[in-house]
Design a protein around this motif. Sequence first.
Motif: not given
Length: 562
Positions: A230-235, A239-240, A245-257, A293-299
């Motif tokens: 999760l730490s690597e994912l947030l990092q 970086e993205m 990169f605009v990633l707000s629509h994925l809401q990954i930070e909320k999911e990580i919490s 990770y799949d979603q980030l790769e897609n971006e």
Amino acid sequence: MDFIIILLLILVIFIAYGMTIRKKIYKEVDRLEAWKIDIMNRPVTDEMAMVKSLNMVGQTEELFEKWRNKWDEIVTTDLPDVEEILFDIEDYADKYRMRKAKLLAKDLHDHLQKIEDSIQTILSELQELVGSEEQNRVGIEELKQLYRDVKRSLLAHSNSFGKAEATMEKILDHTMVRFKDFDETMSNGNVLAAKGIVLSIKEKLENMQQLIEDLPTLLKECQFTIPNQLSELLQGINEMKDQGFVLSHLQIEKEISLIHDQLATYLNQIEEAEINSAKSGLVELQAKIESFYDQLENEVLSKNFVNQEVHPIHGSLDYLYDEIKETKSETEQVQLSYQLSDQDIEIQKNIETQINQLLKRFTNVKSSVEEQDVAYSIIKNELEDIKHQIEAIKDSHQEFSGVLQTLRKDELYVKAQLNEMRKMLLESKRLVQKSNLPGLPESYLVDITECNQQVIKIAEKLEEKPLHIPVLTVMLNRALEDVKNLSITTEEMLEQAYLVEQVIQYGNRYRGRSLHMSEKLTEAELAFRHFEYSRALEEAATALEKVEPGALKKIHYLIETK
């Protein structure tokens, strides 16, 4: 006398039937008697003697008394009753009371089957008791060894279990108590209850083995592996974002919490040695992290697509816009010469509207790319749709351009066919003039006049501006058909006129011989001078065939060989 004979026959048949049925009943009695004897000889007493080797107290003693009483009841009560019933069946059979004998035999069969079932129950319960006693003693020794192995493993790897070690120790302590329960239950003669304790101890120890195997890995995943992921994912997300990169629509930070909260719950379950729910839950979390990770790769892939396609799409749009603009100018020029249908005009307007709307969409997309305020995956979807729309507009534009080109082709075709019709009319007139006919039928004059008028109208229509091609096409098709029919009519009329002359000339040889022939030829000549060539041919040919059958065929042959 006959009546007595019939009566005797019936009596004989009845006696024979009765003897047959009685024989069957005797056979059934013998079978039931053999069954009874077989039951009496069963070694049930010998089987029950095996139980005496066990500790005859408690449950064992109760079961033994139950079986002995049941067997005594069978031997002293049930089987003697069977013997009496067998005598009764034979007695009924002897008295030819067959129905009563059959019913009694059936009831006795059912009674013997119940006795058989009772004996089988006694023997199966007895075997289970004796077998369970032996299995219990063997099984408990194996479980004691398994207990010692589990205890050693727990002590050897105690550092791997964290807070769960205390819970696991409690489980082992409770298991030790169950061993004491087993000894006490066996000493009280409760063999079957002791069997349940053996199964319970086995289940607990097998669960402990599974805990010892799985728990360290689950703890590691909960405390280190997944938190590090999760730490690597947030990092990676940060970086993205720095790269635009605009990633707000994925809401990954909320999911990580939420995942951190779930990890805390699973950790509590693991420390309480309840790993089943945590085990499946951690698998789901790993799958969810993989999906992030799949979603980030897609971006990332979407960004590459956008960077590669945005300029080519822009070029395709500009080129298509210029083509449509040229087609619009061409349409305006075409409308000076040709009348377009309302549908074609509407198609051209729709194409122009669609390209303008698509240009606006692309402008917005390009602005989003430059300002980096929309996710690349969303922009990619927009660009893919725009590409699809470009192809659709291209198809519509090509189809409309084809309509414009077809108008000119249709005009040239009409002109070519007009010239062809003029030639056909001139040829018909030339043939008529060359034939030196006395005149032309009124219907023919009407047809040729009508054809001339149609050709003139088409020529005049071609001079109109703008041209109405569909109307011209309809006029052309009708006129072309009429002119072709006129050509055919002309040839047929000339052939008939020439043939009439030949038939009359041939038939003149018969004028002096036949008054009827002379009259018919005169009528034919009169019809010929009145331009009724078809009737003239019919009159002359019919008369000639009467005086010389086959003459018309002969004349045709002479004409063809000239």
